[in-house]
Design an enzyme around this catalytic site. Structure first.
Site, PDB file in Angstrom:
ATOM      1  N   LYS A  73       0.831  -1.214   0.000  1.00 28.17           N
ATOM      2  CA  LYS A  73       0.000   0.000   0.000  1.00 28.17           C
ATOM      3  C   LYS A  73       0.861   1.259   0.000  1.00 28.17           C
ATOM      4  O   LYS A  73       0.632   2.177  -0.782  1.00 28.17           O
ATOM      5  CB  LYS A  73      -0.941   0.020   1.222  1.00 28.17           C
ATOM      6  CG  LYS A  73      -1.881  -1.178   1.302  1.00 28.17           C
ATOM      7  CD  LYS A  73      -2.861  -1.046   2.471  1.00 28.17           C
ATOM      8  CE  LYS A  73      -2.207  -1.046   3.828  1.00 28.17           C
ATOM      9  NZ  LYS A  73      -1.553  -2.327   4.203  1.00 28.17           N
ATOM     10  N   ARG A 101      -9.555   0.708   8.720  1.00 29.08           N
ATOM     11  CA  ARG A 101      -9.053  -0.632   8.999  1.00 29.08           C
ATOM     12  C   ARG A 101     -10.078  -1.465   9.764  1.00 29.08           C
ATOM     13  O   ARG A 101      -9.810  -2.622  10.080  1.00 29.08           O
ATOM     14  CB  ARG A 101      -7.804  -0.510   9.850  1.00 29.08           C
ATOM     15  CG  ARG A 101      -6.519  -0.945   9.133  1.00 29.08           C
ATOM     16  CD  ARG A 101      -5.451  -0.855  10.161  1.00 29.08           C
ATOM     17  NE  ARG A 101      -4.179  -1.395   9.876  1.00 29.08           N
ATOM     18  CZ  ARG A 101      -3.172  -0.736   9.310  1.00 29.08           C
ATOM     19  NH1 ARG A 101      -3.344   0.453   8.815  1.00 29.08           N
ATOM     20  NH2 ARG A 101      -1.996  -1.296   9.238  1.00 29.08           N
ATOM     21  N   ARG A 154      11.842  -6.016   4.934  1.00 25.83           N
ATOM     22  CA  ARG A 154      11.586  -4.614   4.577  1.00 25.83           C
ATOM     23  C   ARG A 154      12.497  -3.633   5.339  1.00 25.83           C
ATOM     24  O   ARG A 154      12.648  -3.735   6.552  1.00 25.83           O
ATOM     25  CB  ARG A 154      10.116  -4.281   4.890  1.00 25.83           C
ATOM     26  CG  ARG A 154       9.760  -2.842   4.599  1.00 25.83           C
ATOM     27  CD  ARG A 154       8.283  -2.673   4.475  1.00 25.83           C
ATOM     28  NE  ARG A 154       7.578  -2.660   5.755  1.00 25.83           N
ATOM     29  CZ  ARG A 154       6.271  -2.409   5.845  1.00 25.83           C
ATOM     30  NH1 ARG A 154       5.546  -2.212   4.775  1.00 25.83           N
ATOM     31  NH2 ARG A 154       5.690  -2.416   7.035  1.00 25.83           N
ATOM     32  N   ARG A 205      -0.169  -8.687  13.431  1.00 20.73           N
ATOM     33  CA  ARG A 205      -0.772  -7.765  12.459  1.00 20.73           C
ATOM     34  C   ARG A 205      -1.620  -8.538  11.462  1.00 20.73           C
ATOM     35  O   ARG A 205      -2.663  -8.059  11.016  1.00 20.73           O
ATOM     36  CB  ARG A 205       0.323  -6.954  11.761  1.00 20.73           C
ATOM     37  CG  ARG A 205       0.911  -5.899  12.687  1.00 20.73           C
ATOM     38  CD  ARG A 205       2.293  -5.474  12.256  1.00 20.73           C
ATOM     39  NE  ARG A 205       2.295  -4.690  11.043  1.00 20.73           N
ATOM     40  CZ  ARG A 205       3.367  -4.535  10.266  1.00 20.73           C
ATOM     41  NH1 ARG A 205       4.502  -5.142  10.574  1.00 20.73           N
ATOM     42  NH2 ARG A 205       3.294  -3.791   9.207  1.00 20.73           N
TER      43      ARG A 205
HETATM   44  P1  AMP Z   1       0.818   0.649   8.926  1.00 15.89           P
HETATM   45  O1  AMP Z   1       1.966   1.574   8.729  1.00 15.89           O
HETATM   46  O2  AMP Z   1      -0.379   1.036   8.108  1.00 15.89           O
HETATM   47  O3  AMP Z   1       1.204  -0.797   8.750  1.00 15.89           O
HETATM   48  O4  AMP Z   1       0.342   0.815  10.451  1.00 15.89           O
HETATM   49  C1  AMP Z   1       1.214   0.507  11.521  1.00 15.89           C
HETATM   50  C2  AMP Z   1       0.421   0.347  12.807  1.00 15.89           C
HETATM   51  O5  AMP Z   1      -0.255   1.588  13.107  1.00 15.89           O
HETATM   52  C3  AMP Z   1      -0.677  -0.699  12.788  1.00 15.89           C
HETATM   53  O6  AMP Z   1      -0.204  -2.006  13.037  1.00 15.89           O
HETATM   54  C4  AMP Z   1      -1.605  -0.185  13.879  1.00 15.89           C
HETATM   55  O7  AMP Z   1      -1.081  -0.450  15.169  1.00 15.89           O
HETATM   56  C5  AMP Z   1      -1.547   1.320  13.669  1.00 15.89           C
HETATM   57  N1  AMP Z   1      -2.572   1.795  12.707  1.00 15.89           N
HETATM   58  C6  AMP Z   1      -2.357   2.374  11.488  1.00 15.89           C
HETATM   59  N2  AMP Z   1      -3.523   2.690  10.894  1.00 15.89           N
HETATM   60  C7  AMP Z   1      -4.504   2.295  11.745  1.00 15.89           C
HETATM   61  C8  AMP Z   1      -5.921   2.331  11.685  1.00 15.89           C
HETATM   62  N3  AMP Z   1      -6.588   2.828  10.624  1.00 15.89           N
HETATM   63  N4  AMP Z   1      -6.608   1.824  12.755  1.00 15.89           N
HETATM   64  C9  AMP Z   1      -5.977   1.324  13.829  1.00 15.89           C
HETATM   65  N5  AMP Z   1      -4.636   1.233  13.932  1.00 15.89           N
HETATM   66  C10 AMP Z   1      -3.896   1.722  12.914  1.00 15.89           C
END
Ligand code: AMP
Length: 210
Positions: A13, A88, A122, A168
């Site tokens: 993404k 999410r 990564r 995750r």
């Molecule tokens: P990402 O960079 O999108 O993989 O997000 C990293 C972490 O941030 C996730 O594993 C969650 O802990 C938190 N996070 C990011 N976006 C959301 C969201 N929309 N709702 C809840 N937690 C989020």
């Protein structure tokens, strides 16, 4: 164009959103990036979010909905945006639908084994303005540990470790995957094959958004 990228952790993404920004001229809105910045700056939001993020769980809906609502009200979002990592949960999607209507949700589909392989290799640029993403095998930087684009150091995200990756994926399956049928019912879901190189995937996204 108001777009959202849906897909498991490691589906690409962030990588795809960055390429779309230059092509479409609309901003990437990454809740993960916003939350990591809040944690690094030790803001009240960051302090509330840190524990959940470190363990690979989701931050509470109300916190995330609040920051997105504020961010989408900024002037650079009037022509559209690319949501990356939000919504999410179905509760987040319902809250968003109260104040914004998306044109398309691009669901980047990648098998689970491939997601784990991508995340564990990564490396990400420490320079927030750059944020380039590398893979130790599939897309290595020319100089180990240094960003090709801006020469800043690369780092491995703390949640890109085996235990957090599994958490995750569980959070994705339980809370985020149901959004696929939620947006399908709204008639705006487009499935994108997430296999192959970042260029392959971007070509499929370009075809779906032009
Ligand atoms: P990402 O960079 O999108 O993989 O997000 C990293 C972490 O941030 C996730 O594993 C969650 O802990 C938190 N996070 C990011 N976006 C959301 C969201 N929309 N709702 C809840 N937690 C989020």
């Amino acid at each position: 164009m108001k777009l959202m990228l849906l897909g498991g952790p490691g589906a690409g993404k962030g990588t795809q959103a960055k390429r779309m920004v230059s092509r479409l001229g609309i901003p990437q809105i990454s809740t993960g990036d916003m939350l990591r910045a809040a944690v690094a700056n030790k803001t009240e939001l960051g302090l509330k979010a840190k524990a959940a993020m470190d363990s690979g769980q989701l931050v509470t809906d109300d916190l995330v909905i609040g920051i997105v609502r504020e961010r989408l009200a900024e002037p650079d979002c009037t022509e559209g945006y690319i949501l990356d990592g939000f919504p999410r949960t179905v509760a987040q999607a319902e809250a968003l639908a109260e104040f914004q209507s998306l044109d398309k949700v691009l669901s980047i589909e990648v098998a689970e084994d491939e997601l784990v392989a991508r995340l564990s290799g990564r490396w990400t640029c420490t320079n927030k303005a750059c944020g380039a993403i590398y893979h130790i095998v599939h897309n290595p930087p020319s100089t180990e540990g240094k960003c090709d684009a801006c020469e800043a150091d690369l780092y491995q995200r703390s949640d890109d470790q085996e235990v957090s990756i599994r958490e995750r994926l569980v959070a994705y399956g339980e809370s985020t995957a149901p959004l696929t049928s939620w947006y399908q019912d709204k008639g705006i879901l487009v499935a994108i094959d997430g296999s192959g190189t970042p260029d392959d995937v971007q070509a499929r996204i370009t075809a779906a958004t032009s």
